[in-house]
Enzyme design. Structure first.
Site, PDB file in Angstrom:
ATOM      1  N   ASN A  14      -6.447   3.365  11.107  1.00  0.00           N
ATOM      2  CA  ASN A  14      -6.179   4.332  12.443  1.00  0.00           C
ATOM      3  C   ASN A  14      -7.118   4.032  13.409  1.00  0.00           C
ATOM      4  OD1 ASN A  14      -5.592   7.195  13.916  1.00  0.00           O
ATOM      5  ND2 ASN A  14      -4.026   6.773  12.388  1.00  0.00           N
ATOM      6  N   ARG A  15      -7.489   5.109  14.367  1.00  0.00           N
ATOM      7  CA  ARG A  15      -8.033   4.816  15.750  1.00  0.00           C
ATOM      8  C   ARG A  15      -9.656   5.121  15.307  1.00  0.00           C
ATOM      9  NH1 ARG A  15      -3.237   6.423  16.038  1.00  0.00           N
ATOM     10  NH2 ARG A  15      -1.965   5.868  17.615  1.00  0.00           N
ATOM     11  N   HIS A  30      -6.543   0.148  13.589  1.00  0.00           N
ATOM     12  CA  HIS A  30      -5.987  -0.739  12.254  1.00  0.00           C
ATOM     13  C   HIS A  30      -6.878  -1.808  12.124  1.00  0.00           C
ATOM     14  CE1 HIS A  30      -3.243   2.465  11.417  1.00  0.00           C
ATOM     15  NE2 HIS A  30      -2.062   2.007  12.083  1.00  0.00           N
ATOM     16  N   HIS A  39       0.108   0.397   4.535  1.00  0.00           N
ATOM     17  CA  HIS A  39       1.039   1.039   5.472  1.00  0.00           C
ATOM     18  C   HIS A  39       2.572   0.719   5.381  1.00  0.00           C
ATOM     19  CE1 HIS A  39       1.858   1.677   9.885  1.00  0.00           C
ATOM     20  NE2 HIS A  39       0.638   2.046   9.989  1.00  0.00           N
ATOM     21  N   ASP A  40       2.799   1.116   4.329  1.00  0.00           N
ATOM     22  CA  ASP A  40       4.268   1.046   3.820  1.00  0.00           C
ATOM     23  C   ASP A  40       5.141   1.829   4.419  1.00  0.00           C
ATOM     24  OD1 ASP A  40       3.649  -0.954   1.739  1.00  0.00           O
ATOM     25  OD2 ASP A  40       2.468   0.818   1.054  1.00  0.00           O
ATOM     26  N   TYR A  41       6.297   1.194   5.147  1.00  0.00           N
ATOM     27  CA  TYR A  41       7.321   2.280   5.638  1.00  0.00           C
ATOM     28  C   TYR A  41       8.477   2.330   4.506  1.00  0.00           C
ATOM     29  CZ  TYR A  41       5.508   1.159  10.343  1.00  0.00           C
ATOM     30  OH  TYR A  41       4.624   1.088  11.303  1.00  0.00           O
ATOM     31  N   ASP A  82       2.833  12.008  13.594  1.00  0.00           N
ATOM     32  CA  ASP A  82       1.703  10.967  13.588  1.00  0.00           C
ATOM     33  C   ASP A  82       0.463  11.629  13.222  1.00  0.00           C
ATOM     34  OD1 ASP A  82       0.352   8.571  13.747  1.00  0.00           O
ATOM     35  OD2 ASP A  82       1.221   8.060  15.617  1.00  0.00           O
ATOM     36  N   GLU A 119      -0.210   7.384   4.798  1.00  0.00           N
ATOM     37  CA  GLU A 119      -1.242   6.488   4.518  1.00  0.00           C
ATOM     38  C   GLU A 119      -2.463   7.131   4.069  1.00  0.00           C
ATOM     39  OE1 GLU A 119      -1.498   4.862   9.130  1.00  0.00           O
ATOM     40  OE2 GLU A 119       0.481   5.676   8.821  1.00  0.00           O
TER      41      GLU A 119
HETATM   42  C1  BGC Z   1      -0.532   5.080  13.700  1.00  0.00           C
HETATM   43  C2  BGC Z   1       0.571   5.314  14.687  1.00  0.00           C
HETATM   44  C3  BGC Z   1       0.535   3.735  14.900  1.00  0.00           C
HETATM   45  C4  BGC Z   1       1.284   3.179  13.570  1.00  0.00           C
HETATM   46  C5  BGC Z   1       1.611   1.649  13.912  1.00  0.00           C
HETATM   47  C6  BGC Z   1       0.075   4.761  12.330  1.00  0.00           C
HETATM   48  O1  BGC Z   1      -0.760   4.513  11.343  1.00  0.00           O
HETATM   49  O2  BGC Z   1      -1.024   6.498  13.356  1.00  0.00           O
HETATM   50  O3  BGC Z   1      -0.078   5.951  15.938  1.00  0.00           O
HETATM   51  O4  BGC Z   1       1.798   3.750  16.101  1.00  0.00           O
HETATM   52  O5  BGC Z   1       0.397   3.341  12.736  1.00  0.00           O
HETATM   53  O6  BGC Z   1       0.571   1.011  14.391  1.00  0.00           O
END
Ligand code: BGC
Length: 347
Positions: free
Chosen positions: A85-86, A111, A185-187, A248, A312
């Site tokens: 994350n940020r 990330h 980061h699995d969707y 999010d 996550e």
């Molecule tokens: C973040 C999103 C981001 C995404 C893909 C997520 O973990 O919270 O804001 O767009 O990852 O990078």
């Protein structure tokens, strides 16, 4: 349980990329690559016995390196690090020393920077482990990579048991104090395709993290009561959501700090597939894929917004800049440990 290794698929930055297949007695099959420790597919029989792939992914590993895809910053199925994350203003301070990180989401870092752990080729140490059902891979992140101090050695071990649980055990050590916050980061899409808003989701969390308008965690810990963030009882994603942004947001888990327990449950009425997520991390970041826009994905599919959701598991976002949050500093005398499990069933 034996793990099968593909032939070398291609080389990236001088190292061979492989795909490994983990399969259990119940017919669950997971394919994982040493490129980005990516879970490329996760096949689960639905309630009628039809096999459904419940994660978003590409048919070939090469596609994960195409610049068109990388420009979408989607991190499909990959490990994310050194810091998920940020990180505010792409800046951290450790013991009074300031480190300027690479800023791939100006002014922040997201990330792990421009080339995070998701696009590195990980080294599969001991192929003997494959015969006992353990896929263990490691990566050395060198001192100053993306601005972080310390040579950080990270290892990830994947295993799948006959109770349909895929366990991801991560460890790391460093030679200088550094910041670390890893996640996977699995969707997921338990229907197998299409949009995700009618999935049922439950998150055992009474509090969520406040954010600045640009989604940077601001240090607030807010009650979910009476808000759209209340997932204590199972509800459909679309029940309270904002259909433009989706979710999010990070949720602080109700369980005791450091204890392995439930992070989330998701269920599809269509397939009857249930996913339960367990972790020893204190938060789960729930992201419903607003920014997805990926062409030519598995079987030629287009993954548009809201075609997958992520749980996550990690420490509090931006904790490195917020002293009230649990520490994400790793010291040379410590070992970082993170365990997350994905348990699937169908009914
Ligand atoms: C973040 C999103 C981001 C995404 C893909 C997520 O973990 O919270 O804001 O767009 O990852 O990078």
């Amino acid at each position: 349980m034996k793990i099968l290794q593909s032939k070398a698929l291609f080389q990236h930055n001088g190292s061979d990329v492989f795909l490994y297949t983990l399969k259990n007695k119940a017919g669950v099959e997971v394919c994982i690559s040493n490129l980005g420790a990516i879970i490329q597919s996760f096949k689960v029989p639905d309630r009628t016995g039809n096999v459904i792939d419940i994660v978003l992914g590409f048919d070939t590993m090469e596609q994960y390196l195409s610049s068109d895809y990388l420009n979408t910053s989607s991190y499909l199925g990959a490990v994310v690090g050194r810091y998920a994350n940020r990180v505010g203003n792409a800046c951290i301070e450790i013991d009074g020393q300031t480190f300027q990180l690479s800023s791939n989401m100006s002014p922040h870092q997201i990330h792990g920077g421009y080339e995070g752990f998701d696009s590195k080729v990980w080294h599969v140490e001991n192929t003997d482990d494959l015969s006992v059902g353990k896929l263990k891979m490691s990566y050395l992140s060198k001192d100053a990579e993306e601005g972080y101090p310390g040579n950080l050695t990270v290892s990830i071990c994947f295993s799948l048991n006959d109770e349909n649980e895929l366990i991801i055990d991560t460890e790391a050590i460093t030679d200088k104090s550094t910041a670390i916050n890893l996640t996977h980061h699995d969707y997921f899409n338990l229907h197998g395709s299409g949009r995700i808003e009618d999935h049922w989701v439950q998150i055992p969390s009474g509090f969520y993290l406040g954010q600045h308008p640009d989604n940077l965690a601001n240090g607030e810990i807010l009650s979910v009561l009476g808000t759209k963030y209340d997932f204590k009882s199972s509800k459909q994603i679309k029940e309270d959501w904002d259909p433009v942004s989706g979710y999010d947001q990070s949720f602080v888990l109700d369980k005791e700090y450091g204890v392995y327990g439930k992070a989330a449950t998701a269920y599809s009425d269509k397939s009857g597939i249930k996913l339960e997520v367990f972790t020893d991390e204190p938060t789960v970041h729930f992201y419903t894929g607003k920014h997805l826009g990926i062409a030519d994905a598995r079987n030629g599919a287009f993954y548009g917004p809201f075609s997958g959701f992520c749980f996550e598991t990690q420490h509090h976002c931006n904790a490195v800049n917020i002293p009230e949050f649990p520490s994400t500093i790793l010291r040379p005398e410590q070992v970082y440990r993170h365990k997350t499990g994905y348990c699937v069933s169908s009914q």
